[in-house]
Design an enzyme around this catalytic site. Structure first.
Site, short mmCIF file in Angstrom:
data_model
loop_
_atom_site.label_atom_id
_atom_site.label_comp_id
_atom_site.label_asym_id
_atom_site.label_seq_id
_atom_site.Cartn_x
_atom_site.Cartn_y
_atom_site.Cartn_z
N GLU A 250 8.17 -3.90 -12.48
CA GLU A 250 7.30 -4.98 -12.49
C GLU A 250 6.17 -4.97 -13.25
OE1 GLU A 250 5.38 -8.14 -9.08
OE2 GLU A 250 4.82 -6.09 -8.70
N GLY B 139 -1.21 1.10 -8.08
CA GLY B 139 -1.57 1.54 -6.82
C GLY B 139 -0.06 2.15 -6.05
N MET C 225 4.23 0.07 -5.65
CA MET C 225 5.32 -1.04 -6.24
C MET C 225 6.22 -1.24 -5.02
SD MET C 225 6.20 -3.16 -8.30
CE MET C 225 7.72 -4.12 -7.85
N GLU D 171 2.29 -3.39 0.75
CA GLU D 171 3.68 -3.24 0.11
C GLU D 171 4.57 -3.77 1.28
OE1 GLU D 171 3.60 -2.95 -2.82
OE2 GLU D 171 1.52 -2.33 -2.96
N HIS E 174 5.09 -7.26 1.45
CA HIS E 174 6.07 -7.90 0.28
C HIS E 174 7.58 -7.62 0.54
CE1 HIS E 174 3.60 -8.59 -3.14
NE2 HIS E 174 3.08 -7.16 -2.92
#
Length: 984
Positions: free
Chosen positions: A236, A378, A380, A415, A418
């Protein structure tokens, strides 16, 4: 919006050639044709034969000249493919040419359906090779197919029809690498007809450890001090194209079937998004194993992930819907396996919280987390395989502080959010990045507050998110949440506090004014409706509108917050029992000029106004429409005070008349718990920010601090510490500095004596956080007892042969302020040796912070030069290290001089596409407050005009320094008068 390039062959291919493209596949075409004609004309005649030879020699010379020009700076791929042979197929056009018919966006009418990806990384050589077959669907006649690639050597390209009576290979006329646009163009001899095709590309590349994006290598020292190598990925936003040719945009979702080659022994395994389906030992050759993973769900390229490592795991089962369970694991280096237990426990609770909140199951068969030694961000959110920087995932009670523990909780919760916001439903294009990051940031607080209610995470929301983004959003260099972006630099740049913090803040506001039941019902419908697809901001608001009904116009309200930058300050004037509210855009520099017509809403907002009064603690909600010139609130005359924006849930500031501010200040002084911790925090932050902007008398803000001697919650203290420490920096070179520091030392003294340096066994999260806030503030303004104690504790530790380190909560402060007060060359060298040999990432960061505290100019200069060497400071930690040194008043000018002298080195190492490099300048210049420094910055930017992803950060830095200069001019005299009246 994207441009469609499905035009006729005469337009597209002609424009490509005219733009400077070179033929890469048709070596027997245009160059051989003139030679054949020459031979026919010769007719056996020697003269013509000699002419033909001369012509060929001329062509060869021309080719050599062209090749030399290309190597001379137009195009160079040698660095990307060390140890491999470059293919003749990779030909790029000059970088300064204008390209017709192509942009960074790919055409819509070629869509990938499925990737069959094979990767073979060589950990010893630091290279990889592979091939990918992409099933694509062409919806229109096309004369070329375009996809993304960067830093790859594409060896071969083949296109085959599929799904017809007879599959046949398409004849390729030419292929082009368009370096400037990071694309690969495939042009057939005859137009592509609508239908399905397999596009197969063979490629190779380098595992670039210095870039730590794309497919790259990372190393660490194991428990036996052996260097171990792994291969991992970070895609990303636009880095998947560095690992394999692909349609590298979020809107192009496809299924992935992935095979990866790994070493067969030495503990190596391979992880990817999906579960392992099979492993072929001694394939493709003895000593290697080819691992095949199950086919994925449809997902965007930036979510793909693969890791070849010798990591080990700790695992727990999580509960899905309908009694289903699935494994959640944390993968680490073998020596750190036990440090994954805390994150694993939080992860299981978080994923179960989200499953139940949204009533949508986690769709994959497993969920892994991996701690990567070298990681640029930090964390992903790769679907099924979330990757983290080690310090953001691993927790060791002997080395990790309360702040470290909180960081692990919030990043895991972020995360995992997400998995729904970004992975299940993905923004259609990066301009709606906030749909990913704003939601995940908001949900990290909601979920962690539910998991650990005693921590008071929603109170921390203000100081962690709202107040930091207010600083950026109060400048002319800010940008709207929904921001038009068109190239990789612009995309990378919007991964900032606007997308994350402001996005989360307006979602919190939205949740509050429509009600959580309606909000989450709407969110669940949104996630179900767009599952495995892409969505835009308008899609979310349309669904929430249906959930709310006709009472509120969600899009009309929220567009004022998402489609224009900035935020309002609501001014309140009382006349008897009537309070009249007006609004205007808040700017840190209220005299800054701008054109209100730049915004479709004229920088007016539809504001949910909430308020409490002395007569009622229950908040009342009224609406201030963007078209209204004012809003009136009528209260009983007996009401002594009104406090607007309950808990600062609204994304706006409030300014009252002096009498109203004094009434609120009196409540703080004599009964501060009348207000919630968030309301106390809000009042302090608004008062100082308004005073900084000359919108409020500084006397009011400073008077308000008097109540802090009785404050025991760390969140109000945190905002006070932030504001007072900033003033301390700005006054450092003035005659006011000593008197101001004396006031702050006296203010903090009683709380300092209450918290001390001793950490209790069963102290609450609030108390633990209060201690570090107070100690840092006290030492920062030169509190004698604080610095003396820090020095004693530091000396006791640095001379301890058994290295018994202080409690993790106060450790970094002892390192820094101990070094600052009593540290010399010997102590610094001893700490530096400990830093170099430390293997725990969180402890290493604490030691690195401490090293930056020394007052010696020459040692700080030495540290600055050592920091660029990865033998000492990992590339991922470089910017943290440099910012630590710059935060030291002695170090700030040293860092600034070094950066200006060595900018080209940093650009070569990190590239201008790196947003952390872009953030470096505002990070080291935020305390500059002189015209000389501003002029130096302007000269530096003029010398290096190319900013890449740092363009907006340069503008912010200039605006910040300019505002600092104005602050000293406008407020020094006011503070002088206040200090005199309160210290004499």
């Amino acid at each position: 919006m994207m441009n469609d390039h499905a035009g006729g062959r005469s337009v597209c291919l002609t424009s490509l050639r005219n733009s400077g493209y070179q033929n890469s596949d048709a070596d027997s075409g245009s160059q051989s044709e003139p030679k054949e004609k020459s031979r026919r004309r010769a007719g056996g005649i020697l003269f013509n034969f000699i002419c033909g030879i001369c012509f060929v020699l001329a062509l060869i010379c021309a080719g050599l000249i062209t090749f030399i020009i290309l190597l001379g700076g137009r195009y160079d791929i040698s660095d990307a493919f060390a140890g491999s042979n470059k293919s003749d197929n990779l030909v790029a056009m000059p970088q300064n040419e204008t390209l017709s018919g192509l942009t960074f966006r790919l055409p819509k009418d070629v869509k990938p359906i499925h990737y069959d990806l094979y990767l073979f990384p060589d950990l010893t050589k630091g290279t990889f090779k592979g091939n990918v077959t992409i099933a694509v669907d062409l919806s229109e006649i096309r004369d070329y197919i375009c996809l993304h690639q960067k830093d790859l050597n594409i060896i071969s390209t083949k296109v085959v029809t599929i799904g017809r009576e007879k599959n046949w290979e398409i004849e390729i006329q030419e292929t082009y690498a368009v370096e400037k646009l990071e694309t690969w163009v495939i042009a057939p001899k005859k137009e592509f007809q609508p239908g399905l095709y397999n596009v197969t590309l063979e490629f190779e590349g380098a595992l670039q450890p210095d870039k730590i994006v794309g497919f790259y290598s990372s190393t660490y020292k194991d428990e036996l001090k052996r260097t171990r190598s792994i291969a991992t990925s970070k895609f990303e936003p636009t880095y998947a194209r560095r690992a394999f040719p692909c349609f590298d945009e979020p809107g192009f979702k496809a299924e992935f079937s992935i095979k990866v080659v790994q070493p067969a022994g030495d503990g190596y395994t391979t992880l990817s998004n999906m579960n392992v389906q099979s492993a072929a030992v001694n394939k493709p050759e003895p000593g290697l194993t080819t691992v095949t993973f199950a086919k994925s769900v449809p997902m965007s390229t930036y979510l793909a992930c693969f890791i070849v490592s010798d990591f080990v795991a700790v695992t727990e089962e999580a509960k899905g819907l309908a009694g289903r369970t699935f494994p959640v694991s944390v993968y680490t280096t073998r020596a750190q396996q036990s440090k994954g237990a805390f994150a694993l426990n939080i992860g299981v609770k978080a994923i179960e919280y989200y499953i139940n909140l949204f009533n949508i199951d986690y769709p994959l068969p497993k969920l892994d987390m991996a701690a990567i030694p070298d990681f640029v961000s930090g964390a992903m959110e790769n679907w099924g395989l979330v990757t983290y920087r080690e310090a953001r995932l691993l927790y060791d009670s002997a080395k990790s502080s309360t702040a470290n523990k909180k960081s692990v909780v919030t990043v895991v919760c972020h995360e995992f959010a997400h998995m729904w916001f970004g992975n299940l439903v993905t923004m259609a294009w990066w301009n709606d990045l906030w749909l990913n990051e704003g939601f995940a940031t908001y949900m990290q607080f909601k979920s962690s507050d539910a998991i650990l209610p005693e921590w008071g995470m929603m109170d921390q929301f203000l100081v962690d998110l709202v107040h930091p983004v207010f600083k950026t959003d109060a400048t002319l260099s800010s940008h709207p949440i929904v921001q038009t972006v068109s190239n990789p630099d612009e995309i990378t740049a919007i991964f900032d506090v606007i997308s994350y913090n402001k996005g989360a803040s307006i979602l919190r506001m939205l949740d509050n004014f429509i009600g959580s039941d309606i909000f989450y019902a709407g969110i669940t419908k949104y996630l179900n409706q767009y599952a495995y697809q892409n969505a835009e901001t308008s899609d979310l608001f349309f669904i929430l509108q249906n959930a709310v009904g006709s009472n509120l116009h969600i899009t009309a309200i929220m567009d004022t917050w998402t489609r224009q930058m900035g935020f309002p300050v609501v001014n309140v004037v009382r006349n008897g029992d009537v309070y009249t509210l007006t609004q205007k855009r808040f700017l840190a520099d209220p005299k800054a000029t701008y054109n209100s017509s730049e915004s479709n809403y004229g920088y007016k907002w539809t504001i949910p106004i909430t308020y409490t009064t002395s007569a009622s603690s229950k908040p009342t909600l009224v609406w201030f429409d963007k078209h209204a010139s004012s809003l009136s609130i009528t209260l009983d005359k007996s009401v002594q005070w009104i406090k607007l924006n309950k808990d600062q849930i609204g994304y706006y500031r409030v300014n009252y008349e002096k009498a109203e501010w004094m009434a609120l200040s009196n409540v703080l002084q004599y009964n501060h718990k009348t207000f919630s911790a968030s309301d106390r925090t809000h009042l302090l932050e608004d008062a100082f920010s308004l005073a900084d902007a000359t919108e409020l008398d500084y006397d009011i803000a400073m008077d308000m601090t008097a109540y802090l001697v009785g404050e025991t919650h760390f969140v109000p203290w945190k905002v006070a510490a932030s504001k007072l420490s900033t003033i301390n920096f700005l006054l450092a070179s003035t005659d006011l500095s000593t008197r101001f520091r004396t006031y702050v030392k006296n203010l903090v003294n009683s709380t300092y004596e209450a918290v001390t340096w001793t950490v209790g066994v069963d102290e609450s999260h609030v108390t633990l956080r209060l201690r570090t806030t107070i100690l840092k503030m006290a030492c920062g303004v030169g509190h004698a007892q604080c610095l003396t104690e820090a020095g004693k504790l530091f000396t006791s530790w640095i001379n301890d042969p058994y290295d018994n380190r202080p409690h993790p909560d106060v450790r970094s402060l002892i390192y820094y302020y101990g070094m600052n007060s009593v540290g010399g060359e010997a102590e610094w060298n001893t700490m530096f040796d400990k830093f170099v040999n430390e293997t725990d990432s969180t402890e290493k960061l604490k030691l690195m912070y401490g090293l930056a505290g020394i007052k010696s100019v020459w040692i700080l200069n030495k540290f600055i030069n050592l920091a660029i060497d990865e033998k000492y400071v990992r590339s991922q930690d470089y910017f943290t290290c440099i910012n630590n040194i710059a935060a030291n008043p002695v170090g700030a000018p040293l860092v600034w001089d070094w950066i200006r002298e060595n900018w080209e080195i940093l650009v070569k190492r990190y590239t201008l596409n790196n947003r952390y490099l872009g953030q470096l300048i505002p990070g080291i210049s935020y305390t500059f407050s002189t015209q000389l420094k501003l002029d130096e910055m302007l000269a530096f930017f003029a010398k290096y005009p190319e900013a890449g992803a740092g363009a907006s950060y340069r503008a912010q830095a200039l605006e910040t320094v300019s505002n600092n200069i104005k602050w000293l001019k406008n407020n020094s005299g006011k503070l002088d008068s206040w200090l005199k009246s309160h210290q004499e």
